[in-house]
Design a protein around this motif. Sequence first.
Motif, PDB file in Angstrom:
ATOM      1  N   GLU A 102     -10.201   2.042   5.532  1.00  0.00           N
ATOM      2  CA  GLU A 102      -9.975   0.795   4.735  1.00  0.00           C
ATOM      3  C   GLU A 102      -8.578   0.241   5.199  1.00  0.00           C
ATOM      4  OE1 GLU A 102     -10.752   3.422   3.113  1.00  0.00           O
ATOM      5  OE2 GLU A 102     -12.161   3.198   1.465  1.00  0.00           O
ATOM      6  N   THR A 103      -8.804  -1.003   5.071  1.00  0.00           N
ATOM      7  CA  THR A 103      -7.669  -1.817   5.683  1.00  0.00           C
ATOM      8  C   THR A 103      -6.660  -2.305   4.340  1.00  0.00           C
ATOM      9  OG1 THR A 103      -8.795  -2.711   7.550  1.00  0.00           O
ATOM     10  CG2 THR A 103      -6.742  -3.927   6.730  1.00  0.00           C
ATOM     11  N   ILE A 104      -5.567  -2.262   4.216  1.00  0.00           N
ATOM     12  CA  ILE A 104      -4.791  -2.352   3.088  1.00  0.00           C
ATOM     13  C   ILE A 104      -3.500  -3.152   3.707  1.00  0.00           C
ATOM     14  CG2 ILE A 104      -3.014  -1.539   1.531  1.00  0.00           C
ATOM     15  CD1 ILE A 104      -4.421   1.066   1.717  1.00  0.00           C
ATOM     16  N   LEU A 105      -3.239  -4.329   2.802  1.00  0.00           N
ATOM     17  CA  LEU A 105      -2.308  -5.411   3.107  1.00  0.00           C
ATOM     18  C   LEU A 105      -1.051  -4.960   2.120  1.00  0.00           C
ATOM     19  CD1 LEU A 105      -0.813  -8.132   4.109  1.00  0.00           C
ATOM     20  CD2 LEU A 105      -2.275  -9.304   2.408  1.00  0.00           C
ATOM     21  N   VAL A 106      -0.006  -4.390   2.662  1.00  0.00           N
ATOM     22  CA  VAL A 106       1.066  -4.179   1.962  1.00  0.00           C
ATOM     23  C   VAL A 106       2.147  -5.424   1.951  1.00  0.00           C
ATOM     24  CG1 VAL A 106       3.154  -2.614   1.800  1.00  0.00           C
ATOM     25  CG2 VAL A 106       1.113  -1.803   2.305  1.00  0.00           C
ATOM     26  N   GLY A 145      -4.270   7.762   6.920  1.00  0.00           N
ATOM     27  CA  GLY A 145      -5.132   7.166   7.720  1.00  0.00           C
ATOM     28  C   GLY A 145      -5.701   5.852   7.416  1.00  0.00           C
ATOM     29  N   TYR A 146      -5.004   5.078   6.564  1.00  0.00           N
ATOM     30  CA  TYR A 146      -5.566   3.636   6.335  1.00  0.00           C
ATOM     31  C   TYR A 146      -4.883   2.830   7.639  1.00  0.00           C
ATOM     32  CZ  TYR A 146      -6.278   5.121   1.776  1.00  0.00           C
ATOM     33  OH  TYR A 146      -6.777   5.873   0.619  1.00  0.00           O
ATOM     34  N   ILE A 147      -5.588   1.748   7.869  1.00  0.00           N
ATOM     35  CA  ILE A 147      -5.155   0.510   8.621  1.00  0.00           C
ATOM     36  C   ILE A 147      -4.216  -0.352   7.788  1.00  0.00           C
ATOM     37  CG2 ILE A 147      -5.775  -1.417  10.116  1.00  0.00           C
ATOM     38  CD1 ILE A 147      -8.603   0.179  10.433  1.00  0.00           C
ATOM     39  N   VAL A 148      -3.178  -0.513   8.089  1.00  0.00           N
ATOM     40  CA  VAL A 148      -2.155  -1.180   7.416  1.00  0.00           C
ATOM     41  C   VAL A 148      -1.710  -2.466   7.962  1.00  0.00           C
ATOM     42  CG1 VAL A 148      -0.113  -1.067   6.003  1.00  0.00           C
ATOM     43  CG2 VAL A 148      -1.414   1.108   6.441  1.00  0.00           C
ATOM     44  N   ILE A 149      -1.472  -3.601   7.084  1.00  0.00           N
ATOM     45  CA  ILE A 149      -0.923  -5.073   7.513  1.00  0.00           C
ATOM     46  C   ILE A 149       0.074  -5.125   6.580  1.00  0.00           C
ATOM     47  CG2 ILE A 149      -1.192  -7.342   7.836  1.00  0.00           C
ATOM     48  CD1 ILE A 149      -4.202  -6.578   8.711  1.00  0.00           C
ATOM     49  N   PRO A 181      -9.968 -10.437   8.554  1.00  0.00           N
ATOM     50  CA  PRO A 181     -11.036 -10.156   7.792  1.00  0.00           C
ATOM     51  C   PRO A 181     -11.033  -8.775   7.636  1.00  0.00           C
ATOM     52  CG  PRO A 181     -11.848 -10.588  10.074  1.00  0.00           C
ATOM     53  CD  PRO A 181     -10.305 -10.879  10.000  1.00  0.00           C
ATOM     54  N   GLY A 182     -11.691  -8.345   6.485  1.00  0.00           N
ATOM     55  CA  GLY A 182     -12.079  -7.061   6.213  1.00  0.00           C
ATOM     56  C   GLY A 182     -10.847  -6.234   5.377  1.00  0.00           C
ATOM     57  N   ILE A 183      -9.857  -7.061   4.711  1.00  0.00           N
ATOM     58  CA  ILE A 183      -9.006  -6.429   3.818  1.00  0.00           C
ATOM     59  C   ILE A 183      -9.528  -6.081   2.656  1.00  0.00           C
ATOM     60  CG2 ILE A 183      -6.860  -6.578   2.798  1.00  0.00           C
ATOM     61  CD1 ILE A 183      -5.765  -8.650   5.102  1.00  0.00           C
ATOM     62  N   ALA A 184      -9.258  -4.665   2.393  1.00  0.00           N
ATOM     63  CA  ALA A 184     -10.179  -3.874   1.329  1.00  0.00           C
ATOM     64  C   ALA A 184      -9.121  -3.674  -0.058  1.00  0.00           C
ATOM     65  CB  ALA A 184     -10.470  -2.571   1.448  1.00  0.00           C
ATOM     66  N   ASP A 196      -8.499   6.058  -6.140  1.00  0.00           N
ATOM     67  CA  ASP A 196      -8.873   5.715  -7.421  1.00  0.00           C
ATOM     68  C   ASP A 196      -9.336   4.235  -7.500  1.00  0.00           C
ATOM     69  OD1 ASP A 196      -7.768   4.920 -10.529  1.00  0.00           O
ATOM     70  OD2 ASP A 196      -9.310   6.143 -10.346  1.00  0.00           O
ATOM     71  N   VAL A 197      -8.586   3.423  -7.038  1.00  0.00           N
ATOM     72  CA  VAL A 197      -8.727   1.853  -6.707  1.00  0.00           C
ATOM     73  C   VAL A 197      -9.809   1.552  -5.949  1.00  0.00           C
ATOM     74  CG1 VAL A 197      -7.915  -0.480  -6.464  1.00  0.00           C
ATOM     75  CG2 VAL A 197      -6.557   1.376  -7.854  1.00  0.00           C
ATOM     76  N   LEU A 198      -9.744   2.143  -4.720  1.00  0.00           N
ATOM     77  CA  LEU A 198     -10.756   1.913  -3.806  1.00  0.00           C
ATOM     78  C   LEU A 198     -12.209   2.349  -4.000  1.00  0.00           C
ATOM     79  CD1 LEU A 198      -8.697   2.096  -0.592  1.00  0.00           C
ATOM     80  CD2 LEU A 198      -9.486   0.209  -1.253  1.00  0.00           C
ATOM     81  N   ASP A 199     -12.180   3.412  -4.794  1.00  0.00           N
ATOM     82  CA  ASP A 199     -13.553   3.923  -4.973  1.00  0.00           C
ATOM     83  C   ASP A 199     -14.289   3.368  -6.096  1.00  0.00           C
ATOM     84  OD1 ASP A 199     -13.286   5.625  -2.907  1.00  0.00           O
ATOM     85  OD2 ASP A 199     -12.439   7.310  -3.910  1.00  0.00           O
TER      86      ASP A 199
END
Length: 612
Positions: free
Chosen positions: A493-497, A516-520, A536-539, A607-610
């Motif tokens: 997943e992609t996460i925006l911090v 292992g996450y893709i981070v912006i 696009p695609g930020i989870a 927990d949140v993503l699932d």
Amino acid sequence: MRLQSLPLVAGFAVLALIVGTRAVLVESQRANRAAARETIEYQEQLSGLLSLAQEAQSGQRGYLLTGEKSYLEPYRKAVEAIPGQLARVDSATAPDDQIAQQIGHIKDALSQQQADLAETIALYERGDAAQALQLVRSGHGKAAMDEMRGSMDTIRRIGAAAVAARDEHTDRVEAWLRVGSLAALLAIFLLAAYTVRQSRRRFHEVVVAQQELIRKNIELGNEIQTREKAESQMRQMQKMEAVGQLTGGIAHDFNNMLAVILSAMNLAQRKLKRGEHDIEKLVEAATDAASRAADLTSRLLAFSRLQPLAPQVVDINGLLTGMSDLLRRTLGEGIRIETVLAGGLWKTRADPSQIENAILNLAVNSRDAMDNEGKLTIETVNSHLDDGYASTHAEVTPGQYVMIAVTDTGAGMSPETIARAFEPFFTTKPVNKGTGLGLSQVFGFVKQSGGHVKIYSEPGEGTTIKVYLPRFFGAEEPAAPVGRDKSTAKVTETILVVEDDARVRASTTDIMRELGYIVIHAGSGPEALQKLAATPGIALLFTDIVMPVMNGRKLAEEALARQPGLKVVFTTGFTRNAVVHNGVLDHDVHFLAKPFTIEQLAAKLRDVLDTK
């Protein structure tokens, strides 16, 4: 006999329901009458407003026709009274779209009329009477008055329709209630007749049985002594049986749970030896059984009035020093914090997290008592509670204690409030400002730790709450190492911090990439919204709460409005209690307190993503 009385009980319950419904109906009628009075008063206010407009117009016409200044007096009085009357009308206007629309028409028409009246008077006073009369003949004033009358007639019709609808509803309910009352009374009468008949039959049976009992009583008289001995033995057996049943039930439950755990582990070992790896259900069964065993233990401890704690040897001075930043952020800039730490302070053995929670609870209560402005003093001292003090406080054991005193300059408490301060759910705070559990939690923790808590306060003189924890005698125990669970789960997943502190933002970003996450990442709310729109695609949005320009809550609301379904996790350096007391977060949001471990972060993100 219980079955015989059941019909009567049911009948009287129905009757009570009818009486209660009638009481509700009476209250409804009172409410209808009150609403009707309010409607009439509101219409009278509207009529008064129309009368003022007419008086202003009449004064203007008289002045234009006669040129006499005296005709302007009613005009001026009406013009001065119109704003006040409009304010009264606005305050009495119900939140109804139709009425609000008509009031808007009235205001527009009244404003137009007043402007026309003022313009004609101004023209006349400048000597341009012909132009003034021409403006009067244009009919603008009459059109405005007609529009006001039409809007007021519409409001009257709306009010009359509402009153009529309420009356009609009340009449229907009363009609049905009359029918129900008659039916219920008939049912009660029938039930009473049936009960009387059944009672007579039972009475005859009782008489026959009584005669038989008299005969048998003579036979049983000789066995009284034997029966009393047997009953005594039976009571003793029942006591032993109760104890055996309790211990047997506990042993039975634990044996069942242990049986599940042992069988699951044995089956898992056999499968692993055969090279089979489908043991997840077995592990889950063992985990579930262990959880139920822990729950049973917790229930037994609660039954015995014990609470499981994690006591450690604690240096209170060091603990308070470590809490200084937390207290400043929690209490805010309006509270001046002073700590007076005693030299050579004894150590105590207690749960450090519970001590921190207790101090934080007391500090937050003090802040609220000072209305967010005042001085808070936290003091530590070695103390000795002697026999004289213990004689007036039955729960106190004489001895040496570490004392923590929290003093504020707030409003103080009356003796009545002090007497109830530790009661659960008792609070003097306004609604939504406190649960009434803070002091009771402090009280419970201190008592379970073998300590004592005392309140000293007077109205207007502030409050001091002293917490006494027993002195620890002995060698300090080494802290147990904290194990780390290394997770290797693949994530995509992609996460925006979003974090305004660059160092915290960098470390959080590195941890997430390690997982292992893709981070912006972004350093502010506006920058985060730009990157959310461009990527696009930020989870998931992982955002700090306290940030300049746009805080985390506002950022999350704006992000969810732009991308519904986006998962959000809030984080902050405040504790959860501090956030809740300050009203920053609701209870149903996903939250992770700083600082957090990699394992805690990984678990929270999954927990949140699932979550569906």
